[in-house]
Design an enzyme around this catalytic site. Structure first.
Site, short mmCIF file in Angstrom:
data_model
loop_
_atom_site.label_atom_id
_atom_site.label_comp_id
_atom_site.label_asym_id
_atom_site.label_seq_id
_atom_site.Cartn_x
_atom_site.Cartn_y
_atom_site.Cartn_z
N THR A 197 35.95 34.66 18.94
CA THR A 197 36.01 33.49 17.96
C THR A 197 36.63 32.70 18.73
OG1 THR A 197 36.89 35.41 16.04
CG2 THR A 197 37.34 33.24 15.50
N GLY A 227 38.54 37.82 7.37
CA GLY A 227 39.95 37.14 8.04
C GLY A 227 39.74 36.12 7.40
N THR A 248 42.84 32.24 16.61
CA THR A 248 42.13 33.57 16.86
C THR A 248 43.63 34.78 17.23
OG1 THR A 248 40.37 34.55 18.45
CG2 THR A 248 42.36 32.74 19.58
N1 ASP Z 1 40.91 36.15 13.81
C1 ASP Z 1 39.33 37.00 14.07
C2 ASP Z 1 39.24 37.50 12.48
O1 ASP Z 1 40.43 38.35 12.22
C3 ASP Z 1 38.85 37.77 15.01
C4 ASP Z 1 39.41 36.92 16.31
O2 ASP Z 1 40.16 35.77 15.76
O3 ASP Z 1 39.24 37.78 17.51
O4 ASP Z 1 38.29 37.78 12.22
#
Ligand code: ASP
Length: 328
Positions: A197, A227, A248
């Site tokens: 991300t 998310g 993230t």
């Molecule tokens: N936070 C992001 C989600 O849950 C994923 C990530 O940051 O890796 O969609």
């Protein structure tokens, strides 16, 4: 006499501005020469035995993204533009889980989320579940600037994109070998393997903060799952009075703890410093391995805490700091 006083006052202001290194920009904002930009390319389980060529490729991409944002700020651009352009860069780079390199859902498709926020006036825009947009961050900014809404999702968001003249991409545009392999491995081992991300927070020379985040979400997510990344206050938040934050990690946990807003709230209501607030949320509110965040405050202080083994990240300031890193 009156005009003499006025002239003297004007001269004094000009002299003061020269002395303090400030100038007036086109929107009548005072410009000083202080900026900070922090970027992330995702937190997660990042093995230290990553082959050197891959490690170098990631570091190179981080440097390039950081340089784009830093140059915009150094030339007097806004924090909002810097954040958007940094994210656009990442969305073109298949190494990162945003735009082109978005992960696979359980149905073998790609659904992307993004958001952007201006700390100057709390204006913000976001998109969720878009499947045919090469640059979800650009669509998020259009939502912010061209609609009365904050968040558009699915077909409605894509219809709006078309109305704005954006080209819709076929899903095959987001099919990359590396992500496909990761998805297959995930299904075999049933363990988390996604990261990438992307996020950016910045303080510009006018003292304005901005934050932006873009993602393909979690590998093998249910179609329709949204998310934290497109949710203002969860994955992204910016307020000139406190800080700008981009998160993230495991989105569901970040939503439950309203992470980005909580960093700001701890500063505002408890008087915490940026570092103390960011550490409190990542290391105390959340559980180990949940993820990380990047944040910057109105003085240009920055924080990049994470509780995973690694987080792709970088920071550049007007004072000459320019670093990129993966592990602690
Ligand atoms: N936070 C992001 C989600 O849950 C994923 C990530 O940051 O890796 O969609």
């Amino acid at each position: 006499m009156k005009s003499l006083i006025l002239t003297a006052a004007t001269v004094l202001v000009v002299l003061l501005m020269q002395y303090t290194g400030t100038a007036q920009d086109k929107d009548n904002e005072i410009r000083n020469s202080k900026f900070t930009i922090v970027i992330h390319g995702g937190a997660g389980t990042i093995s230290k035995s990553l082959p050197d060529s891959i490690k170098q490729a990631y570091l190179q991409s981080l440097k390039e993204a950081l340089t784009i944002g830093k140059n915009i700020l150094a030339e007097g651009g806004t924090s909002l533009d810097a954040c958007q352009k940094v994210i656009e860069y990442f969305e073109n780079d298949p190494k990162f889980n945003a735009g082109r390199g978005a992960v696979y859902t359980a149905a073998g498709t790609h659904e992307m989320d993004a958001s952007i926020m201006n700390g100057k006036d709390l204006s913000c825009g976001a998109v969720a579940g878009v499947e045919h947009i090469a640059h979800p961050i650009d669509l998020a900014r259009l939502v912010m600037e061209r609609t009365p809404h904050v968040l558009l999702a699915y077909q409605g968001a894509e219809k709006f994109a078309e109305q704005m003249g954006m080209k819709l991409m076929p899903q095959s545009y987001f099919d990359t070998q590396e992500r496909y392999k990761q998805w297959q491995e995930y299904k075999k081992k049933l363990e988390e393997g996604n990261h990438g991300t992307v996020g950016c927070v910045a303080l510009d020379e006018y003292g304005n903060l901005a934050a932006a985040t873009s993602t393909g979400g979690m590998t093998n997510k249910m179609p329709g799952r949204i998310g934290d990344s497109p949710l203002i206050g969860d994955g992204t938040y910016a307020n000139n009075k406190t800080c700008a934050v981009s998160c993230t990690g495991w989105g569901e946990k970040f939503i439950k703890h309203t992470v980005a807003f909580n960093v700001s709230a701890l500063m505002k209501y408890r008087g915490y410093s940026l570092k103390k607030a960011a550490d409190e949320v990542i290391y105390k509110m959340l559980d180990p391995e949940d993820g990380g965040l990047i944040a910057v405050d109105k003085k240009g202080n920055y924080a990049m805490p994470f509780s995973t083994s690694g987080m792709f990240r970088g920071v550049a300031t007007s004072k000459g700091v320019f670093t990129v890193d993966i592990w602690k």
